[in-house]
Write a protein that holds these residues in place. Structure first.
Motif, PDB file in Angstrom:
ATOM      1  N   SER A  43       0.835  -1.209   0.000  1.00 22.30           N
ATOM      2  CA  SER A  43       0.000   0.000   0.000  1.00 22.30           C
ATOM      3  C   SER A  43       0.869   1.258   0.000  1.00 22.30           C
ATOM      4  O   SER A  43       0.547   2.249  -0.652  1.00 22.30           O
ATOM      5  CB  SER A  43      -0.937   0.013   1.210  1.00 22.30           C
ATOM      6  OG  SER A  43      -1.881  -1.028   1.104  1.00 22.30           O
ATOM      7  N   GLN A  85      -7.535   0.396  -0.123  1.00 18.15           N
ATOM      8  CA  GLN A  85      -7.717  -0.874   0.590  1.00 18.15           C
ATOM      9  C   GLN A  85      -9.073  -0.893   1.301  1.00 18.15           C
ATOM     10  O   GLN A  85      -9.744  -1.912   1.326  1.00 18.15           O
ATOM     11  CB  GLN A  85      -6.561  -1.059   1.579  1.00 18.15           C
ATOM     12  CG  GLN A  85      -6.436  -2.458   2.133  1.00 18.15           C
ATOM     13  CD  GLN A  85      -5.059  -2.712   2.749  1.00 18.15           C
ATOM     14  OE1 GLN A  85      -4.119  -1.945   2.550  1.00 18.15           O
ATOM     15  NE2 GLN A  85      -4.942  -3.784   3.499  1.00 18.15           N
ATOM     16  N   ASP A 176      -6.102  -1.657  -4.815  1.00 14.75           N
ATOM     17  CA  ASP A 176      -5.530  -2.179  -3.571  1.00 14.75           C
ATOM     18  C   ASP A 176      -6.499  -3.165  -2.920  1.00 14.75           C
ATOM     19  O   ASP A 176      -7.517  -2.766  -2.356  1.00 14.75           O
ATOM     20  CB  ASP A 176      -5.195  -1.028  -2.609  1.00 14.75           C
ATOM     21  CG  ASP A 176      -4.206  -1.453  -1.519  1.00 14.75           C
ATOM     22  OD1 ASP A 176      -3.961  -2.671  -1.371  1.00 14.75           O
ATOM     23  OD2 ASP A 176      -3.679  -0.561  -0.832  1.00 14.75           O
ATOM     24  N   GLU A 177      -6.181  -4.440  -3.022  1.00 16.61           N
ATOM     25  CA  GLU A 177      -6.975  -5.539  -2.455  1.00 16.61           C
ATOM     26  C   GLU A 177      -8.445  -5.516  -2.864  1.00 16.61           C
ATOM     27  O   GLU A 177      -9.341  -5.491  -1.994  1.00 16.61           O
ATOM     28  CB  GLU A 177      -6.834  -5.569  -0.928  1.00 16.61           C
ATOM     29  CG  GLU A 177      -5.382  -5.816  -0.507  1.00 16.61           C
ATOM     30  CD  GLU A 177      -5.244  -6.281   0.930  1.00 16.61           C
ATOM     31  OE1 GLU A 177      -6.195  -6.893   1.445  1.00 16.61           O
ATOM     32  OE2 GLU A 177      -4.181  -6.047   1.524  1.00 16.61           O
TER      33      GLU A 177
HETATM   34 MG   LIG Z   1      -1.915  -2.747   2.267  1.00 13.06          MG
END
Ligand SMILES: [Mg+2]
Ligand SMILES: Nc1ncnc2c1ncn2[C@@H]1O[C@H](COP(=O)(O)OP(=O)(O)OP(=O)(O)O)[C@@H](O)[C@H]1O
Length: 255
Positions: A43, A85, A176-177
């Motif tokens: 991240s 995220q 992000d994810e």
């Molecule tokens: Mg992360």
């Protein structure tokens, strides 16, 4: 030529080196995954690439232009979009409105003139709604256009974030994810959506812990561990790379 060039990027927080001299290239049209154990620096690296953090060392170039020191909104205007995220949607707005917010960032009619209902903005508004519907269809969300974001199930919320990021007109998108908290069916829907986005001309960099998804969608994988790049290559090689296995298991593997 690479679309994104990351060259020896280092980011420190006090005594902690969160990203340690990481280099890699992202080529136009590919899906690149960035993986690594918790705290590996994924991240943080995304934050550097999108100018939410300034690197202590190194270069980041998008389409030959340096991104270091730019404001995040300038980077969006250049054609780099991202998701976070933790889901960040306008909860009270409908799915369609969330995408419209993204579209307004590149529309001639800014939010102010839209709010004033200047005559030509009505024509522009119609065009934007059509474009927003096209993006919702691309992500399979067309039946939920009028649903407030807060009322969408988690899997659809993650797709809506991608639709909204796509609305800014990116050539490169960093996710992000995107599969965090999704069930198997939702993850498969996400994989299909990522392929459609890529086929729509958008290059992707995806941080993800779901290895099934990573192995299915990525052309190339970069592996970080404790801030350093420990491996890079196609899924079939990364899967059996001893350094990668060791990083995930936290101890050397016996064979
Ligand atoms: Mg992360
Ligand atoms: N703003 C910050 N200030 C201080 N330390 C930070 C900051 N942001 C991240 N870190 C630290 O940097 C390291 C890398 O964190 P980062 O969030 O980039 O990891 P990650 O790979 O995204 O992990 P995860 O898979 O858990 O999301 C961690 O040790 C984290 O605690």
């Amino acid at each position: 030529m690479s679309l994104l060039a990351v060259h020896e990027v280092t980011k420190r927080f006090g005594g902690l080196t969160a990203v340690d001299s990481v280099s890699f290239d992202v080529h136009e049209g590919e899906i690149k995954a960035l993986i690594g154990p918790n705290g590996a620096g994924k991240s943080t690296l995304f934050n550097v690439l999108t100018a939410y953090e300034r690197p202590d060392e190194g270069r980041v170039e998008f389409d030959g232009k340096s991104l270091v020191g730019m404001k995040p909104h300038r980077i969006v205007a250049l054609g780099v979009a991202r998701t976070f995220q933790n889901t960040q949607l306008f909860e009270a707005m409908t799915a369609l409105e969330n995408v419209l917010v993204g579209l307004h960032t590149r529309s001639r009619a800014g939010l102010l003139s839209a709010a004033l209902y200047l005559p030509w903005t009505l024509i522009e508004e119609k065009r934007l709604r059509e474009e927003a519907m096209r993006l919702l269809r691309l992500l399979g969300l067309e039946d939920h256009a009028e649903t407030p974001a807060a009322d969408l199930p988690h899997g659809l919320r993650r797709l809506l974030e991608i639709a909204r990021a796509l609305a800014t007109g990116p050539r490169l998108m960093l996710l992000d994810e995107p599969a965090a908290g999704l069930n198997t069916t939702e993850t498969q829907a996400l994989a299909n959506a990522l392929f459609r986005v890529r086929d729509n001309g958008v290059t992707l960099v995806v941080v993800e812990h779901d290895m099934g998804l990573v192995m299915e969608v990525s052309d190339e994988i970069v592996v970080l561990n404790e801030g350093r790049k420990i491996a890079e290559g196609p899924p079939r090689l990364i899967q059996k790379d001893p350094a990668v296995i060791e990083a995930y298991l936290g101890e050397p593997v016996d064979d």
